[in-house]
Design a protein around this motif. Structure first.
Motif, short mmCIF file in Angstrom:
data_model
loop_
_atom_site.label_atom_id
_atom_site.label_comp_id
_atom_site.label_asym_id
_atom_site.label_seq_id
_atom_site.Cartn_x
_atom_site.Cartn_y
_atom_site.Cartn_z
N GLY A 177 0.82 -1.19 0.00
CA GLY A 177 0.00 0.00 0.00
C GLY A 177 0.86 1.25 0.00
O GLY A 177 2.09 1.19 0.06
N GLN A 178 0.21 2.40 -0.08
CA GLN A 178 0.93 3.67 -0.17
C GLN A 178 1.38 4.20 1.19
O GLN A 178 2.21 5.11 1.25
CB GLN A 178 0.05 4.72 -0.86
CG GLN A 178 -0.95 5.44 0.04
CD GLN A 178 -2.11 4.58 0.49
OE1 GLN A 178 -2.33 3.47 -0.01
NE2 GLN A 178 -2.88 5.09 1.44
N GLY A 179 0.84 3.66 2.26
CA GLY A 179 1.21 4.08 3.60
C GLY A 179 0.27 5.11 4.17
O GLY A 179 -0.35 5.89 3.45
N THR A 180 0.17 5.12 5.49
CA THR A 180 -0.60 6.13 6.20
C THR A 180 0.19 6.59 7.42
O THR A 180 0.79 5.79 8.13
CB THR A 180 -1.99 5.59 6.62
OG1 THR A 180 -2.77 6.63 7.22
CG2 THR A 180 -1.88 4.42 7.59
N GLN A 181 0.21 7.90 7.64
CA GLN A 181 1.04 8.49 8.69
C GLN A 181 0.36 8.38 10.04
O GLN A 181 -0.82 8.72 10.20
CB GLN A 181 1.32 9.96 8.37
CG GLN A 181 2.10 10.70 9.45
CD GLN A 181 3.55 10.26 9.55
OE1 GLN A 181 4.22 10.10 8.52
NE2 GLN A 181 4.03 10.06 10.76
N VAL A 182 1.13 7.93 11.03
CA VAL A 182 0.70 7.91 12.43
C VAL A 182 1.68 8.74 13.23
O VAL A 182 2.89 8.48 13.21
CB VAL A 182 0.63 6.48 12.99
CG1 VAL A 182 0.36 6.51 14.49
CG2 VAL A 182 -0.44 5.68 12.27
N THR A 183 1.18 9.74 13.94
CA THR A 183 2.01 10.59 14.77
C THR A 183 1.46 10.56 16.20
O THR A 183 0.29 10.89 16.41
CB THR A 183 2.04 12.03 14.25
OG1 THR A 183 2.51 12.04 12.90
CG2 THR A 183 2.96 12.89 15.11
N VAL A 184 2.31 10.19 17.14
CA VAL A 184 1.92 10.10 18.54
C VAL A 184 2.68 11.16 19.32
O VAL A 184 3.91 11.14 19.37
CB VAL A 184 2.20 8.71 19.13
CG1 VAL A 184 1.69 8.63 20.56
CG2 VAL A 184 1.56 7.63 18.27
N SER A 185 1.96 12.07 19.93
CA SER A 185 2.57 13.14 20.70
C SER A 185 2.68 12.74 22.16
O SER A 185 1.86 11.98 22.69
CB SER A 185 1.76 14.43 20.56
OG SER A 185 0.45 14.27 21.07
#
Length: 117
Positions: free
Chosen positions: A108-116
Motif C-alpha cells: 500500500g501507499q502508507g498512512t502516517q501515524v504521529t503520537v505526541s
C-alpha cells in the motif's frame, strides 16, 4: 489492477488508540498473508504484525499486548488496532499482501501515524 489502500492514520496523544485499515482490490485476498510494517523517518521498514490465511498471528516485541491485527475476508480488508500508543510508534504504516504460494508481494501507499507525548 492490484491496489492496497491504507487509511485511519492521524495525530493522537500518547495513551490513545487508532485503527488502521487496508482495503485490497484486484487480488484473490483469500490466498494472501498480510503484514503491517512501519517506517520511522530515516529508518528502514520494520515488521509490526502478521496474520496468515490460517489465522496465525505474530507481532513485534515492541507492540505485543498493544496492537492487534485482523482481517475481514468479505470486505477484503485488514485492520491494525493500536492501543496505548507511544511516541516511538510514530511513523508511516504500510500494509503488505504476500501470496502464500507464489510469494508475490503488493504494498500500500502508507498512512502516517504521529503520537505526541
Amino acid at each position: 489492477q492490484v491496489q492496497l489502500v491504507e487509511s485511519g492514520g492521524g495525530l493522537v496523544q500518547a495513551g490513545g488508540s487508532l485503527r488502521l485499515s487496508c482495503a485490497a482490490s484486484g487480488i484473490n485476498f483469500m490466498v494472501y498473508n498480510i503484514r503491517w510494517y512501519r517506517q520511522a523517518p530515516g529508518n528502514e521498514r520494520d515488521l509490526v504484525a502478521e496474520l496468515t490465511t490460517g489465522g496465525n498471528t505474530n507481532s513485534a516485541d515492541s507492540v505485543k499486548g498493544r496492537f492487534t491485527i485482523s482481517r475481514d475476508n468479505a470486505k477484503k480488508t485488514v485492520y491494525l488496532k493500536m492501543n496505548s500508543l507511544k511516541p516511538e510508534d510514530t511513523g508511516v504504516y504500510y500494509c503488505n499482501a504476500r501470496n502464500r504460494l507464489t510469494k508475490r508481494e503488493y504494498w500500500g501507499q502508507g498512512t502516517q501515524v504521529t503520537v505526541s507525548s
